[in-house]
Design a protein around this motif. Structure first.
Motif, PDB file in Angstrom:
ATOM      1  N   ILE A 110       0.987  -1.289  -0.011  1.00 24.37           N
ATOM      2  CA  ILE A 110       0.036  -0.099   0.066  1.00 24.37           C
ATOM      3  C   ILE A 110       0.943   1.160   0.033  1.00 24.37           C
ATOM      4  O   ILE A 110       1.932   1.247   0.816  1.00 24.37           O
ATOM      5  CB  ILE A 110      -0.887   0.038   1.261  1.00 24.37           C
ATOM      6  CG1 ILE A 110      -1.935   1.273   1.122  1.00 24.37           C
ATOM      7  CG2 ILE A 110      -0.224   0.037   2.633  1.00 24.37           C
ATOM      8  CD1 ILE A 110      -3.375   0.869   2.276  1.00 24.37           C
ATOM      9  N   ALA A 111       0.611   2.043  -0.912  1.00 20.46           N
ATOM     10  CA  ALA A 111       1.306   3.097  -0.935  1.00 20.46           C
ATOM     11  C   ALA A 111       0.775   4.663   0.116  1.00 20.46           C
ATOM     12  O   ALA A 111      -0.326   4.697   0.602  1.00 20.46           O
ATOM     13  CB  ALA A 111       1.338   3.899  -2.311  1.00 20.46           C
ATOM     14  N   HIS A 139       8.058  13.226   5.526  1.00 16.20           N
ATOM     15  CA  HIS A 139       8.856  13.987   4.878  1.00 16.20           C
ATOM     16  C   HIS A 139       8.179  13.995   3.366  1.00 16.20           C
ATOM     17  O   HIS A 139       8.793  14.788   2.438  1.00 16.20           O
ATOM     18  CB  HIS A 139      10.196  13.718   4.724  1.00 16.20           C
ATOM     19  CG  HIS A 139      10.911  13.529   6.211  1.00 16.20           C
ATOM     20  ND1 HIS A 139      11.323  14.469   6.778  1.00 16.20           N
ATOM     21  CD2 HIS A 139      11.370  12.389   6.661  1.00 16.20           C
ATOM     22  CE1 HIS A 139      11.659  13.968   7.937  1.00 16.20           C
ATOM     23  NE2 HIS A 139      11.810  12.760   7.824  1.00 16.20           N
ATOM     24  N   HIS A 140       7.021  13.599   3.385  1.00  8.06           N
ATOM     25  CA  HIS A 140       6.061  13.676   2.092  1.00  8.06           C
ATOM     26  C   HIS A 140       6.814  12.907   1.097  1.00  8.06           C
ATOM     27  O   HIS A 140       6.280  13.109  -0.236  1.00  8.06           O
ATOM     28  CB  HIS A 140       5.986  15.093   1.786  1.00  8.06           C
ATOM     29  CG  HIS A 140       5.400  16.133   2.840  1.00  8.06           C
ATOM     30  ND1 HIS A 140       3.759  15.804   3.117  1.00  8.06           N
ATOM     31  CD2 HIS A 140       5.793  16.867   3.247  1.00  8.06           C
ATOM     32  CE1 HIS A 140       3.754  16.611   4.030  1.00  8.06           C
ATOM     33  NE2 HIS A 140       4.669  17.171   4.136  1.00  8.06           N
ATOM     34  N   ALA A 141       7.705  11.910   1.305  1.00  8.85           N
ATOM     35  CA  ALA A 141       8.262  11.127   0.315  1.00  8.85           C
ATOM     36  C   ALA A 141       7.198   9.918   0.245  1.00  8.85           C
ATOM     37  O   ALA A 141       6.613   9.326   1.175  1.00  8.85           O
ATOM     38  CB  ALA A 141       9.697  10.537   0.736  1.00  8.85           C
ATOM     39  N   LYS A 142       6.874   9.449  -0.993  1.00  8.48           N
ATOM     40  CA  LYS A 142       6.155   8.339  -1.367  1.00  8.48           C
ATOM     41  C   LYS A 142       6.910   6.988  -0.838  1.00  8.48           C
ATOM     42  O   LYS A 142       8.106   6.974  -1.019  1.00  8.48           O
ATOM     43  CB  LYS A 142       5.614   8.163  -2.824  1.00  8.48           C
ATOM     44  CG  LYS A 142       4.446   7.329  -2.937  1.00  8.48           C
ATOM     45  CD  LYS A 142       4.141   7.373  -4.398  1.00  8.48           C
ATOM     46  CE  LYS A 142       3.433   6.207  -4.538  1.00  8.48           C
ATOM     47  NZ  LYS A 142       3.682   5.564  -5.910  1.00  8.48           N
ATOM     48  N   MET A 143       6.289   6.208  -0.129  1.00  8.00           N
ATOM     49  CA  MET A 143       6.670   4.816   0.417  1.00  8.00           C
ATOM     50  C   MET A 143       5.879   3.833   0.304  1.00  8.00           C
ATOM     51  O   MET A 143       4.500   4.094   0.079  1.00  8.00           O
ATOM     52  CB  MET A 143       7.142   5.131   1.875  1.00  8.00           C
ATOM     53  CG  MET A 143       8.018   6.104   1.987  1.00  8.00           C
ATOM     54  SD  MET A 143       9.092   6.208   3.366  1.00  8.00           S
ATOM     55  CE  MET A 143       9.185   4.441   4.155  1.00  8.00           C
ATOM     56  N   ASN A 144       6.238   2.520   0.234  1.00 17.96           N
ATOM     57  CA  ASN A 144       5.515   1.229   0.093  1.00 17.96           C
ATOM     58  C   ASN A 144       5.369   0.725   1.603  1.00 17.96           C
ATOM     59  O   ASN A 144       6.642   0.458   2.002  1.00 17.96           O
ATOM     60  CB  ASN A 144       5.650   0.450  -1.089  1.00 17.96           C
ATOM     61  CG  ASN A 144       5.246   1.179  -2.180  1.00 17.96           C
ATOM     62  OD1 ASN A 144       4.298   1.570  -2.408  1.00 17.96           O
ATOM     63  ND2 ASN A 144       6.344   0.939  -3.338  1.00 17.96           N
ATOM     64  N   GLU A 145       4.313   0.438   1.982  1.00 13.66           N
ATOM     65  CA  GLU A 145       4.260  -0.451   3.484  1.00 13.66           C
ATOM     66  C   GLU A 145       3.231  -1.583   2.739  1.00 13.66           C
ATOM     67  O   GLU A 145       2.593  -1.736   1.867  1.00 13.66           O
ATOM     68  CB  GLU A 145       3.707   0.297   4.546  1.00 13.66           C
ATOM     69  CG  GLU A 145       4.401   1.462   4.860  1.00 13.66           C
ATOM     70  CD  GLU A 145       4.680   1.786   6.307  1.00 13.66           C
ATOM     71  OE1 GLU A 145       3.828   0.881   7.026  1.00 13.66           O
ATOM     72  OE2 GLU A 145       5.347   2.552   6.649  1.00 13.66           O
TER      73      GLU A 145
END
Ligand SMILES: C[S@@+](CC[C@H](N)C(=O)[O-])C[C@H]1O[C@@H](n2cnc3c(N)ncnc32)[C@H](O)[C@@H]1O
Length: 289
Positions: free
Chosen positions: A265-266, A271-277
């Motif tokens: 899930i994105a 820090h407003h960086a897109k990450m995936n968890e």
């Protein structure tokens, strides 16, 4: 076991989620609130109890309590600083805490003096935790965390200090205290006692220390978890559970070993960086899109 990736058209805008926690919590799950609502609403029965064994800032547990998504909510946390805050907010000292926050003079001198004095009472420890959480970089409460220097817009130490907002959040939680139980304990041990219950729902958000990155280890004072055991216990519980983890090979392997479903899930980090968890559960077919 299935593993799939979600391509969300829009990452949840956390400004649209009611912020109910008095903490700014590292690894906080405000961004997951819409998914939690979706999950609980998809269950065949409303849970008698919603349990969050690694509660931290408690945004998920609080949302479930405020939005009446379960009959009762139980939060568990091992960190005694964090525990002090929850115990005091759920007691009649909540109003004292709210008033102290409102009148605290947040200068470097006051903060230094206040944080370095031994807390003789639980309510003083709770106030120290709230202040530390607001003046430390990233809200980190782990030993050795440094204080904000410049802060947002050069506002320095007080750039994350919103006393009126904090006061209101504390009073609001106090008002629904009968719906919430807090336990200072090892969350995994409490889960082991729930194996046969099928009338509860459990949200599991442990420190992310399984992968070689060990992102969670510098964020919390308690970050050593037996992840293999946690997966084993979770997968043998009769109830529904939802677990979150960082996207790492080690997590995918443990999920596969325990016959669990995973979905990527994105989200956007602080820090407003897109990450995936990763979401991990017995079944994730309730996810709409
Ligand atoms: C990822 S954070 C939870 C964040 C939370 N979901 C939120 O939205 O604020 C993990 C939390 O687990 C706590 N913790 C670590 N080991 C624990 C244990 N054995 N039992 C209970 N809590 C533990 C840490 O202190 C930390 O607060």
């Amino acid at each position: 076991m299935q593993q799939s990736f979600l391509n969300l058209p829009n990452i949840v805008n956390i400004a649209s989620v009611p912020h109910r926690s008095p903490f700014r919590y590292p690894g906080g799950k405000t961004w997951l609130v819409p998914r939690i609502r979706e999950w609980l609403m998809s269950l065949p029965q409303r849970p008698k109890e919603f349990i969050e064994p690694f509660a931290g800032g408690g945004i998920i547990a609080l949302t479930v309590a405020f939005e009446n998504l379960a009959d009762h909510v139980t939060m568990i946390e091992l960190d005694n600083q964090v525990a002090a805050v929850w115990k005091v907010i759920l007691s009649d000292d909540a109003l004292w805490l709210a008033d102290q926050i409102e009148s605290f003079n947040l200068s470097y001198e006051e903060v230094y003096h206040f944080l370095n004095q031994p807390a003789k009472e639980l309510k003083t420890q709770a106030l120290q935790t709230i202040i530390k959480n607001r003046v430390n970089r990233g809200g980190i409460l782990a030993n050795g965390a440094g204080m904000i220097k410049k802060g947002e817009n050069g506002k320095g130490l007080s750039s994350r200090w919103y006393p009126q907002t904090l006061k209101k959040r504390i009073i609001d939680i106090y008002a629904i205290r009968n719906k919430i139980t807090f336990i200072e304990a090892d969350g995994l041990k409490i889960l082991e006692k729930q194996l046969d219950r099928n009338d509860i729902a459990v949200f599991i958000d442990p420190p992310y220390t399984i992968s070689s990155k060990k992102a969670g280890s510098r964020l919390y004072n308690h970050s050593t978890i037996d992840h293999e055991k946690l997966f084993k216990v979770a997968s043998s519980m009769a109830c529904q559970f939802l677990m979150t983890y960082d996207l790492a090979e080690e997590v995918l392997s443990l999920a596969k070993l325990n016959n669990l479903d995973t979905k990527c899930i994105a989200m956007k980090n602080t820090h407003h960086a897109k990450m995936n968890e990763l979401l991990v559960s017995k079944a994730l077919n309730w996810i709409q899109s």
